[in-house]
Design a protein around this motif. Structure first.
Motif, mmCIF file in Angstrom:
data_model
loop_
_atom_site.group_PDB
_atom_site.id
_atom_site.type_symbol
_atom_site.label_atom_id
_atom_site.label_comp_id
_atom_site.label_asym_id
_atom_site.label_seq_id
_atom_site.Cartn_x
_atom_site.Cartn_y
_atom_site.Cartn_z
ATOM 1 N N PRO A 190 57.818 1.174 8.764
ATOM 2 C CA PRO A 190 58.856 1.359 9.792
ATOM 3 C C PRO A 190 58.713 0.390 10.965
ATOM 4 O O PRO A 190 59.726 -0.109 11.493
ATOM 5 N N LEU A 191 57.475 0.092 11.378
ATOM 6 C CA LEU A 191 57.267 -0.826 12.481
ATOM 7 C C LEU A 191 57.743 -2.235 12.118
ATOM 8 O O LEU A 191 58.412 -2.911 12.924
ATOM 9 N N VAL A 192 57.414 -2.695 10.936
ATOM 10 C CA VAL A 192 57.849 -4.046 10.529
ATOM 11 C C VAL A 192 59.366 -4.121 10.508
ATOM 12 O O VAL A 192 59.967 -5.084 10.991
ATOM 13 N N ARG A 193 59.998 -3.112 9.977
ATOM 14 C CA ARG A 193 61.465 -3.155 9.882
ATOM 15 C C ARG A 193 62.108 -3.108 11.253
ATOM 16 O O ARG A 193 63.134 -3.767 11.497
ATOM 17 N N ASP A 194 61.523 -2.367 12.172
ATOM 18 C CA ASP A 194 62.032 -2.374 13.548
ATOM 19 C C ASP A 194 61.867 -3.748 14.182
ATOM 20 O O ASP A 194 62.765 -4.244 14.887
ATOM 21 N N MET A 195 60.717 -4.384 13.946
ATOM 22 C CA MET A 195 60.462 -5.696 14.526
ATOM 23 C C MET A 195 61.398 -6.775 13.996
ATOM 24 O O MET A 195 61.740 -7.715 14.712
ATOM 25 N N LEU A 196 61.816 -6.627 12.742
ATOM 26 C CA LEU A 196 62.668 -7.634 12.123
ATOM 27 C C LEU A 196 64.154 -7.317 12.246
ATOM 28 O O LEU A 196 64.995 -8.136 11.841
#
Length: 342
Positions: free
Chosen positions: A335-341
């Motif tokens: 979830p963090l990676v997808r938020d960052m991207l």
């Protein structure tokens, strides 16, 4: 732009039990099955199993383990990481993975490569002097099989085929097939030639240095009028609740694995300074969920990739810690990676 796919890879590194002794290979394989089930439950996109034929890695037949995982999971995609095509039979590889595809209702993938070890060559009766020819011709035959119809093929390594049908065929679509590349331009161009997705194995040094290979692949496809295809990255790492816990938990096992392989290849032992540099500036994705997510997002942005696979088993890390790593990767890192991207 489609969301970045996020997967996990393991070679079934032989872990230690509570008494500090290595677990039997059979138990390690059963532990990998439990890790894969947890990966499915926590939303991870893909699980890849590497093929090796040595005592420090338990998985020599990834497709068999993948079939067991397929029967216990619902949504996660399943593949190899990698299948050593040079010392295998392309038709049997296709049949085994088309069988996994049937069991999993269309979730199978295969990553074909040469592998970074050579023990499979003497084991299966192949000469290392034929290294290039074996891979080139077997990949050519495997690419012909992907059309899912009768195959006519001729080369120097086996008798020719004439309108040969291969069973079971893929039920729907085609078998997603990647070419695993360790960093040679020739291999990158070969993947583009066969119109197969590219998986970059980045296991040392700054990930951004592989940008030239990603660009070469895209250019090779574009110059022949072929549409863009996915690019993935496979790199080692480990996730724990905090940065310090991750570094402390993985250093000893990772060093043991790295030093054993290094001794075989003439490398000096790895010190803590080298380990820390690879985390800070290189291709070790070790840390808390936030730290690992930031590094994955940075790699995805730098290379423009479509999938990132974390090789989460690195030496004799206890199974309980690997389960926690899988849980954190699925519930926190993704979830963090997808938020960052976004």
């Amino acid at each position: 732009m489609p969301a970045l796919e996020l997967g996990l890879d393991t070679f079934g590194d032989v872990t230690h039990g509570a008494d500090g002794t290595p677990k039997p290979h059979g138990q390690v394989i059963r532990d990998v099955l439990e890790e894969a089930v947890l990966a499915d439950e926590t939303g991870i996109d893909f699980i890849g199993l590497g093929e090796h034929h040595r005592d420090d890695f338990a998985i020599s037949a990834p497709d068999v383990v993948l079939a067991a995982i397929a029967a216990r999971t619902r949504r996660i995609r399943l593949g190899s990481a990698v299948t050593v095509l040079s010392s295998d039979d392309p038709i049997r590889v296709f049949q085994r993975f088309s069988t996994v595809d049937a069991i999993s209702n269309g979730r199978a993938e295969v990553i074909l490569g040469r592998g970074s070890f050579t023990e499979s060559f003497p084991l299966f009766g192949f000469a290392l002097r034929d290294y290039e020819t074996l891979f080139a011709e077997k990949l050519d035959l495997f690419a012909a099989l992907l059309a899912n119809g009768p195959v006519t093929w001729e080369g120097s390594i086996r008798p020719p085929l004439r309108d040969q049908k291969v069973f079971p065929p893929i039920e729907r679509g085609t078998l997603k097939t990647w070419i695993g590349v360790g960093g040679t331009p020739e291999s990158v161009v070969r993947a583009a030639h066969y119109r197969l997705p590219l998986m970059l194995a980045i296991i040392g040094g700054a990930p951004a240095r592989f940008r030239s290979y990603a660009d070469l692949y895209r250019r090779a496809l574009a110059e022949t009028g072929k549409p863009a295809l996915p690019i993935g990255v496979h790199s080692p790492g480990y996730v724990a609740d905090t940065d310090q816990a991750a570094r402390d938990e993985v250093f000893g096992p990772y060093k043991a694995m790295r030093d054993r392989i290094g001794a075989e290849r003439g490398w000096p032992p790895m010190g803590r300074d080298e380990f820390e540099r690879e985390i800070t500036h290189g291709s070790l994705y070790v840390g808390s969920p936030e730290t690992v997510a930031r590094k994955i997002a940075a790699t995805a942005s730098a290379l423009g990739i479509d999938r990132f696979d974390l090789k989460y088993s690195g030496g004799p890390i206890p199974h309980g810690r690997l389960m926690r790593c899988v849980e954190l990767y699925g519930t926190k890192v993704i979830p963090l990676v997808r938020d960052m991207l976004a």
